[in-house]
Motif scaffolding. Structure first.
Motif, mmCIF file in Angstrom:
data_model
loop_
_atom_site.group_PDB
_atom_site.id
_atom_site.type_symbol
_atom_site.label_atom_id
_atom_site.label_comp_id
_atom_site.label_asym_id
_atom_site.label_seq_id
_atom_site.Cartn_x
_atom_site.Cartn_y
_atom_site.Cartn_z
ATOM 1 N N ARG A 1 -118.494 27.617 -5.833
ATOM 2 C CA ARG A 1 -117.141 27.220 -5.437
ATOM 3 C C ARG A 1 -116.484 28.432 -4.798
ATOM 4 O O ARG A 1 -116.449 29.521 -5.379
ATOM 5 N N GLY B 1 -110.841 32.936 -6.056
ATOM 6 C CA GLY B 1 -111.515 32.132 -7.069
ATOM 7 C C GLY B 1 -112.966 31.842 -6.747
ATOM 8 O O GLY B 1 -113.309 30.701 -6.410
ATOM 9 N N ALA C 1 -116.633 31.179 -7.898
ATOM 10 C CA ALA C 1 -117.275 30.700 -9.120
ATOM 11 C C ALA C 1 -118.673 30.184 -8.787
ATOM 12 O O ALA C 1 -118.972 29.839 -7.637
#
Length: 295
Positions: free
Chosen positions: A40, A45, A47
């Motif tokens: 992701r 962010g 991930a």
């Protein structure tokens, strides 16, 4: 230290030895198939998940990336880097090493010796391109071949032109190099870890073969790399940004010449021939650098 090894097969010799060396030193280690990692990507962010579960908390990732999965696996490795993991061989360094044309340009820019190499695209320029090398024999190499595959020796000018024209017809990317006869079908694999050569193996081509790769029937012998050869090997790995590399040299009348810098060198041949714990040297190297970064 929590360590991940990116490898498609945990039972491969090189992967297995790295796992053994890491566990012997008290580290936590897991083998992850890069093709089962998915990501992701969002601002702030990054991930990753693996077989349905989050991947997090790794300090170090060691890539064992085969040529056939380079694009996807280096994207996975890059995601690890963006998540704060240390790796001895960054994704961009692996991509530089896998592209023979790019790596030769970078090595030559650093003044590192290599066989004279030519590259061109237009069929109208073939005769002049080959003239830049001088008379045959010539060595024709696919730009992203591995283990000696896609490497051809042409002994006549007509054969060089025919091979070049055939490869262009297949839309293949390739290089043409001078053939260094005095090497006698042998090369020297220098295994670089950090700023030193931890083992060296001379590989001799089988009778009737000019490629010395062990996968092509070549035979390996423990060797002593000279101070100059060791310095060239380390400089070559560093020029491409690799902390772990197999640097293949040939001994020529004008000194050591670099044939290739391998970002995922196999351990089985060099450990078996030289009796050196190369896997342990790699684990010690990444452990030291991770601790240094954290200080």
């Amino acid at each position: 230290m929590k360590l991940a090894i990116l490898s498609r097969n945990a039972s491969l010799y090189s992967t297995r030895r790295l796992v053994e060396a890491a566990r012997a030193r008290g580290h936590s280690v897991r083998v992850l198939d890069p093709l089962r990692c998915y990501m992701r990507i969002a601002p702030g962010g990054f991930a990753m998940r693996y077989k349905g579960r989050p991947v997090a908390g790794y300090d170090v990732v060691i890539p064992r990336i085969g040529a056939s999965i380079t694009r996807y696996a280096t994207a996975v490795l890059r995601q690890f880097e963006l998540m704060g993991c240390y790796t001895p061989n960054p994704s961009d360094a692996i991509l530089r090493a896998r592209d023979k044309l790019r790596s030769h340009q970078l090595l030559a820019a650093q003044g590192i010796g290599l066989p004279t190499t030519v590259f061109g695209d237009n069929p109208d320029d073939t005769a002049d391109l080959l003239s830049l090398l001088g008379p045959p024999p010539h060595v024709v190499k696919l730009n992203e071949g591995t283990q000696g595959a896609g490497v051809m020796l042409t002994e006549k000018a007509s054969a060089s032109r025919a091979v070049v024209e055939t490869l262009r017809g297949l839309y293949a990317s390739f290089l043409v190099q001078e053939f260094v006869a005095e090497a006698g079908g042998a090369d020297l694999r220098c295994f670089v870890v950090g700023d030193r050569v931890v083992a060296a193996m001379r590989r001799q081509a089988a009778e009737g073969e000019f490629r010395s790769n062990l996968h092509r029937g070549g035979e390996g012998f423990a060797a002593e790399a000279s101070a100059e050869e060791q310095a060239v090997a380390v400089r070559s790995a560093q020029a491409l940004g690799l902390g772990v590399a197999g640097v293949d040299l040939i001994r020529s009348a004008r000194g050591p010449l670099v044939l290739e810098v391998n970002s995922t060198p196999g351990l089985e041949g060099v450990e078996g021939v030289c009796g050196v714990d190369v896997a342990g040297a790699i684990i010690d190297h990444v452990s030291f650098h991770k601790n240094y970064i954290n200080q």
